[in-house]
Design a protein around this motif. Structure first.
Motif, mmCIF file in Angstrom:
data_model
loop_
_atom_site.group_PDB
_atom_site.id
_atom_site.type_symbol
_atom_site.label_atom_id
_atom_site.label_comp_id
_atom_site.label_asym_id
_atom_site.label_seq_id
_atom_site.Cartn_x
_atom_site.Cartn_y
_atom_site.Cartn_z
ATOM 1 N N LEU A 201 8.194 2.998 -5.933
ATOM 2 C CA LEU A 201 9.390 3.819 -6.130
ATOM 3 C C LEU A 201 9.788 4.561 -4.860
ATOM 4 C CD1 LEU A 201 8.551 5.343 -9.635
ATOM 5 C CD2 LEU A 201 10.057 3.412 -9.126
ATOM 6 N N LEU A 202 8.882 4.623 -3.887
ATOM 7 C CA LEU A 202 9.177 5.303 -2.630
ATOM 8 C C LEU A 202 9.805 4.321 -1.652
ATOM 9 C CD1 LEU A 202 5.919 7.445 -2.241
ATOM 10 C CD2 LEU A 202 8.095 8.106 -3.276
ATOM 11 N N ARG A 203 10.871 4.734 -0.998
ATOM 12 C CA ARG A 203 11.650 3.836 -0.156
ATOM 13 C C ARG A 203 10.842 3.244 0.995
ATOM 14 N NH1 ARG A 203 14.764 6.570 2.493
ATOM 15 N NH2 ARG A 203 14.435 8.679 1.699
ATOM 16 N N ARG A 204 9.931 4.034 1.573
ATOM 17 C CA ARG A 204 9.219 3.559 2.762
ATOM 18 C C ARG A 204 7.785 3.120 2.447
ATOM 19 N NH1 ARG A 204 10.307 7.319 7.881
ATOM 20 N NH2 ARG A 204 9.406 5.444 8.838
ATOM 21 N N ALA A 205 7.493 2.922 1.145
ATOM 22 C CA ALA A 205 6.146 2.506 0.775
ATOM 23 C C ALA A 205 5.831 1.108 1.312
ATOM 24 C CB ALA A 205 5.985 2.536 -0.740
ATOM 25 N N ARG A 206 6.841 0.198 1.310
ATOM 26 C CA ARG A 206 6.616 -1.155 1.829
ATOM 27 C C ARG A 206 6.234 -1.123 3.299
ATOM 28 N NH1 ARG A 206 8.279 -5.286 -1.441
ATOM 29 N NH2 ARG A 206 9.549 -4.715 -3.266
ATOM 30 N N GLU A 207 6.867 -0.231 4.026
ATOM 31 C CA GLU A 207 6.554 -0.092 5.453
ATOM 32 C C GLU A 207 5.114 0.342 5.652
ATOM 33 O OE1 GLU A 207 8.133 2.557 9.270
ATOM 34 O OE2 GLU A 207 9.355 2.428 7.428
ATOM 35 N N ALA A 208 4.657 1.266 4.806
ATOM 36 C CA ALA A 208 3.275 1.733 4.905
ATOM 37 C C ALA A 208 2.300 0.631 4.513
ATOM 38 C CB ALA A 208 3.080 2.954 4.008
ATOM 39 N N MET A 209 2.635 -0.144 3.467
ATOM 40 C CA MET A 209 1.765 -1.238 3.041
ATOM 41 C C MET A 209 1.677 -2.321 4.110
ATOM 42 S SD MET A 209 2.795 -1.608 -0.991
ATOM 43 C CE MET A 209 1.610 -2.909 -1.284
ATOM 44 N N ALA A 210 2.773 -2.563 4.797
ATOM 45 C CA ALA A 210 2.768 -3.559 5.871
ATOM 46 C C ALA A 210 1.835 -3.134 7.007
ATOM 47 C CB ALA A 210 4.186 -3.756 6.403
ATOM 48 N N SER A 211 1.849 -1.850 7.319
ATOM 49 C CA SER A 211 0.955 -1.344 8.361
ATOM 50 C C SER A 211 -0.497 -1.514 7.947
ATOM 51 C CB SER A 211 1.251 0.123 8.642
ATOM 52 O OG SER A 211 2.553 0.296 9.145
ATOM 53 N N GLU A 212 -0.791 -1.227 6.677
ATOM 54 C CA GLU A 212 -2.164 -1.368 6.189
ATOM 55 C C GLU A 212 -2.613 -2.832 6.193
ATOM 56 O OE1 GLU A 212 -2.830 0.425 2.382
ATOM 57 O OE2 GLU A 212 -3.639 2.228 3.312
ATOM 58 N N SER A 213 -1.732 -3.732 5.781
ATOM 59 C CA SER A 213 -2.094 -5.143 5.714
ATOM 60 C C SER A 213 -2.391 -5.724 7.092
ATOM 61 C CB SER A 213 -0.984 -5.945 5.033
ATOM 62 O OG SER A 213 0.209 -5.884 5.806
ATOM 63 N N GLU A 214 -1.799 -5.164 8.117
ATOM 64 C CA GLU A 214 -2.048 -5.617 9.481
ATOM 65 C C GLU A 214 -3.132 -4.800 10.168
ATOM 66 O OE1 GLU A 214 1.688 -5.470 11.455
ATOM 67 O OE2 GLU A 214 2.680 -6.855 10.060
ATOM 68 N N ASP A 215 -3.881 -4.043 9.352
ATOM 69 C CA ASP A 215 -4.973 -3.197 9.864
ATOM 70 C C ASP A 215 -4.503 -2.220 10.935
ATOM 71 O OD1 ASP A 215 -6.853 -4.332 8.190
ATOM 72 O OD2 ASP A 215 -7.311 -5.944 9.597
ATOM 73 N N GLU A 216 -3.273 -1.769 10.785
ATOM 74 C CA GLU A 216 -2.734 -0.764 11.696
ATOM 75 C C GLU A 216 -2.791 0.601 11.020
ATOM 76 O OE1 GLU A 216 1.183 -1.799 12.798
ATOM 77 O OE2 GLU A 216 0.605 -3.645 13.883
ATOM 78 N N LYS A 217 -2.894 1.623 11.837
ATOM 79 C CA LYS A 217 -2.926 2.981 11.318
ATOM 80 C C LYS A 217 -1.516 3.419 10.943
ATOM 81 C CE LYS A 217 -5.079 7.431 12.316
ATOM 82 N NZ LYS A 217 -5.803 8.233 13.338
#
Length: 479
Positions: A96-112
């Motif tokens: 439901l959060l607009r930028r949650a996908r951006e955060a998940m993408a960072s996590e999936s690429e093992d980025e902080k």
């Protein structure tokens, strides 16, 4: 109003209204919000802020090193206060959060995940209606001082910050025993918190990143960052030792988050002490007056002063004294009103004892415009009151007061000349105590915010508790 011409003759009803509706705190909250958000239209902003009506909802951070019990304490606090539970992982996974996908993408690429993105996610989540109306408890964030400062810059400021700590050896042992339910994401422990449900037991898995080496690395990072976070929230944090039973940690945390920060609002003490004869009202009033400069108003002395001064009111009171009947309410309230309306009482406050005796007098006292803002009930068993009063006596030569048990005279000559006040006769004390016991239930219901004390203990212990309720705001009681 001229600030140099103190004391100000402010009508008592104004102070009562301001305290009852928290006017000062309300204005302070509005001013803080204006300075933080700096809206283009301050009037519309203040109206919207007031319509939220959420200045008193919980805003809590629960912080600490790995395995310190943050999640357990945060969830228990949420359950007790009916607040919204928040944690970084839920923010990332919320679609439901607009930028949650951006955060998940960072996590999936093992980025902080960048700090600015964390703050943006949290800011968006806190604008949801459940957080606005119910308040929130944030578990495990911020992790660094930089994150804490970023939160402050966007106006996210907790009212309470709970910081848990424990020895590293304890934390490592706890972390190595952790197990996770992948279905509910509940955390269990092989030693301290094993699930009862066999189905849950079978599906438990070992979380990633809890090896001894990984735990040591996270502990080292936590030790580096926690001091800076505490410095950011210097005035609103409480450190709690987590190396004790979880219920004890929770009790301390709950007591802290229910407390109110000291207010800068002007406060004039209006203290009412109620209790049976012998409970120590006189002593407590004298101690309060001596330490804080508030006016000690003993109702019985007020009436006796009027009679001794041969005033017109004294002439009306005298027949009641001679007959032994209580002074009529109209005369009593007139005398009391004149005293409490004097400048010293209006300026410094007062502590009243000896009045009211029943609910009718309490109601008349309230409508007179002098409602107390702290009411203390000093409870004492009748047999203790009898022992305290009936065995006291006075030396007519020195004026010294003695007690058969607690303070007997050392000289035989003094002992022989001791005199007891007829009012201290056991039968009269018992009659007064019985009258109070018949009226106290009604008074307790009338003063529903009254504070109850056990008067059968050291008087200075009682005074310290009374004092703590004056210098600090009372705890916030939430349903």
């Amino acid at each position: 109003m001229d600030a140099t011409s103190k004391p100000h003759n402010i009508p008592p009803v104004m102070a009562l209204y301001a305290e009852k509706h928290n006017i000062f705190q309300l204005m302070q909250s509005l001013m803080e919000a204006l300075l933080v958000y700096q809206p283009e239209d301050p009037i519309d902003f203040m109206i919207a802020h007031l319509m939220k009506n959420n200045d008193e909802v919980p805003r809590i951070f629960v912080l600490g090193p790995p395995a310190s019990g943050k999640t357990t304490i945060a969830r228990w606090i949420c359950k007790h206060l009916s607040a919204t539970y928040l944690c970084p992982q839920e923010l990332v996974q919320s679609m439901l959060l607009r930028r949650a996908r951006e955060a998940m993408a960072s996590e999936s690429e093992d980025e902080k995940i960048p700090n600015e993105l964390w703050v943006a996610l949290l800011e968006e989540r806190l604008n949801d209606m459940d957080c606005v109306k119910l308040g929130w408890v944030l578990d495990g964030f911020p992790e660094t001082r930089k994150q804490a400062l970023l939160l402050q810059s966007v106006g996210i400021a907790p009212r309470h910050v709970v910081v848990l700590y424990a020895p590293d050896t304890v934390l490592v042992e706890r972390n190595l025993g952790k197990l996770l339910d992948p279905l509910t994401l509940e955390v269990y422990h092989t030693t301290f918190d094993w699930p009862i449900d066999f189905t849950v037991q079978k599906r438990l898995v070992r979380p990633e990143g809890i090896s001894e080496q990984a735990t040591a690395k996270r502990l080292l990072e936590s030790h580096r960052n926690i001091p800076g976070i505490i410095q950011t929230y210097q005035e609103s944090h409480k450190a709690i030792n987590a190396d004790q039973p979880c219920v004890d940690v929770f009790a301390q945390a709950l007591n802290f988050v229910l407390s109110c920060p000291c207010s800068d609002a002007p406060f004039t003490p209006r203290v009412l002490l109620l209790g049976p004869p012998g409970c120590g009202k006189n002593l407590q009033a004298a101690l309060l007056a001596q330490k804080y400069g508030i006016v000690n108003v003993f109702f019985g002395d007020l009436l006796r002063e009027k009679v001794a001064a041969n005033t017109a009111v004294g002439d009306l009171i005298k027949p009641f004294f001679e007959s032994g009947y209580p002074v009529s309410d109209s005369i009593a309230l007139s005398v009391l009103k004149n005293r409490l309306a004097q400048k010293d009482c209006l300026t410094y406050g007062w502590v009243l004892h000896g009045f009211p005796h029943d609910v009718d007098q309490a109601d008349l006292f309230k409508h007179m415009g002098f409602e107390p803002n702290r009411v203390f009930f000093l409870n004492l068993p009748t047999e203790v009151a009898m022992q305290r009063i009936s065995q006291r006596a006075t030396d007519p030569v020195s004026g010294e007061r003695y007690h058969t048990i607690f303070k007997p005279p050392t000289e035989e000559e003094v002992h022989r000349r001791l005199r007891r006040n007829p009012k201290d006769a056991p039968r009269k004390v018992e009659t007064k105590a019985d009258f109070y016991s018949r009226q106290v239930t009604g008074l307790e219901e009338y003063y529903e915010d009254g504070i109850f004390l056990n008067a059968d203990q050291d008087p200075y212990t009682i005074f310290e508790y009374i004092e703590s309720c004056l210098v600090k705001p009372l705890p916030v009681m939430r349903a």
